[in-house]
Motif scaffolding. Structure first.
Motif, mmCIF file in Angstrom:
data_model
loop_
_atom_site.group_PDB
_atom_site.id
_atom_site.type_symbol
_atom_site.label_atom_id
_atom_site.label_comp_id
_atom_site.label_asym_id
_atom_site.label_seq_id
_atom_site.Cartn_x
_atom_site.Cartn_y
_atom_site.Cartn_z
ATOM 1 N N VAL A 63 0.994 -0.848 -0.162
ATOM 2 C CA VAL A 63 -0.278 -0.194 -0.015
ATOM 3 C C VAL A 63 1.052 0.822 -0.015
ATOM 4 C CG1 VAL A 63 -0.190 0.628 2.578
ATOM 5 C CG2 VAL A 63 -2.022 0.903 0.955
ATOM 6 N N ASP A 64 2.137 1.231 0.302
ATOM 7 C CA ASP A 64 3.352 2.530 0.374
ATOM 8 C C ASP A 64 3.760 2.483 -0.502
ATOM 9 O OD1 ASP A 64 2.102 3.208 3.034
ATOM 10 O OD2 ASP A 64 2.841 2.733 4.354
ATOM 11 N N TYR A 89 1.562 2.419 -6.257
ATOM 12 C CA TYR A 89 0.171 2.973 -5.418
ATOM 13 C C TYR A 89 0.371 4.363 -5.526
ATOM 14 C CZ TYR A 89 0.096 -2.142 -6.999
ATOM 15 O OH TYR A 89 0.724 -3.475 -7.779
ATOM 16 N N GLU A 90 0.411 5.461 -5.616
ATOM 17 C CA GLU A 90 0.342 6.378 -5.229
ATOM 18 C C GLU A 90 -0.667 7.405 -5.626
ATOM 19 O OE1 GLU A 90 1.371 9.424 -2.736
ATOM 20 O OE2 GLU A 90 2.937 7.396 -2.830
ATOM 21 N N PRO A 91 -1.130 7.498 -4.526
ATOM 22 C CA PRO A 91 -3.168 7.921 -5.211
ATOM 23 C C PRO A 91 -2.775 9.621 -6.087
ATOM 24 C CG PRO A 91 -2.378 7.883 -2.755
ATOM 25 C CD PRO A 91 -1.585 7.395 -3.472
ATOM 26 N N LEU A 107 -9.178 8.435 -4.556
ATOM 27 C CA LEU A 107 -8.232 7.296 -4.465
ATOM 28 C C LEU A 107 -6.832 7.552 -2.718
ATOM 29 C CD1 LEU A 107 -5.529 7.083 -7.927
ATOM 30 C CD2 LEU A 107 -7.739 5.003 -6.868
ATOM 31 N N PHE A 108 -6.446 8.164 -2.696
ATOM 32 C CA PHE A 108 -6.076 9.518 -1.366
ATOM 33 C C PHE A 108 -7.143 8.881 -0.555
ATOM 34 C CE2 PHE A 108 -3.279 11.894 -3.443
ATOM 35 C CZ PHE A 108 -2.102 12.485 -2.887
ATOM 36 N N GLU A 109 -8.406 8.777 -0.576
ATOM 37 C CA GLU A 109 -9.430 8.542 0.847
ATOM 38 C C GLU A 109 -9.263 6.551 0.914
ATOM 39 O OE1 GLU A 109 -13.602 10.138 -0.958
ATOM 40 O OE2 GLU A 109 -12.613 12.186 0.475
ATOM 41 N N THR A 110 -9.321 6.166 -0.483
ATOM 42 C CA THR A 110 -9.002 4.347 -0.710
ATOM 43 C C THR A 110 -7.590 3.967 0.457
ATOM 44 O OG1 THR A 110 -10.743 4.404 -2.642
ATOM 45 C CG2 THR A 110 -8.999 2.877 -2.145
ATOM 46 N N LYS A 111 -6.836 4.854 0.094
ATOM 47 C CA LYS A 111 -5.880 4.608 0.057
ATOM 48 C C LYS A 111 -6.140 4.638 1.905
ATOM 49 C CE LYS A 111 -0.543 4.932 0.312
ATOM 50 N NZ LYS A 111 0.550 5.664 -0.435
ATOM 51 N N ALA A 112 -6.307 5.965 2.741
ATOM 52 C CA ALA A 112 -6.471 5.905 3.860
ATOM 53 C C ALA A 112 -7.145 4.724 4.565
ATOM 54 C CB ALA A 112 -6.814 7.803 4.450
ATOM 55 N N LEU A 157 -6.244 -2.071 -9.344
ATOM 56 C CA LEU A 157 -6.484 -1.939 -11.050
ATOM 57 C C LEU A 157 -6.811 -0.642 -11.060
ATOM 58 C CD1 LEU A 157 -9.145 -4.576 -10.484
ATOM 59 C CD2 LEU A 157 -7.136 -5.009 -11.484
ATOM 60 N N LYS A 158 -6.876 0.312 -10.058
ATOM 61 C CA LYS A 158 -7.350 1.948 -10.283
ATOM 62 C C LYS A 158 -6.240 2.311 -11.335
ATOM 63 C CE LYS A 158 -10.870 1.878 -7.556
ATOM 64 N NZ LYS A 158 -11.697 2.598 -6.218
#
Length: 104
Positions: A28-29, A33-35, A40-45, A98-99
């Protein structure tokens, strides 16, 4: 005898869940996969929060399972619920990655 088999089976599943969670914690880091959007930032959080909670729960369950002598039905339910949550994390993470796929 059956209880010991259930306990060792659950321990094995929890250890696999631990490995899966640790794998996603690293991925994830990853810079791959950098939003780039708010969504995408919200999904990563969300994913990082879920990974953190599952990691903590997994460690507690593993510690409890290793120290307890007999496995109770409630413990078995907790382990199965945790395994299901880990599978859901895997699905959510795959959707997230996938995004980032580039169109061919």
């Amino acid at each position: 005898m059956e209880n010991e088999q259930d306990k060792s089976l659950c321990l094995g599943k929890l250890e696999r869940c631990y490995n899966t969670i640790q794998h996603f914690k690293i991925r994830v880091d990853s810079y791959l996969y950098e939003p780039t959007t708010v969504a995408l930032f919200e999904t990563k959080a969300y994913l990082k929060n879920k990974i953190s909670k599952l990691s903590e729960t997994n460690e507690k369950l593993l510690e409890f399972m290793r120290t307890s002598k007999v496995m109770q039905p409630e413990q078995f339910k907790l382990v199965n619920y945790h395994i299901r949550e880990t599978f859901e994390l895997e699905f959510d993470f795959m959707e997230y990655t996938l995004k980032f796929r580039q169109p061919v």
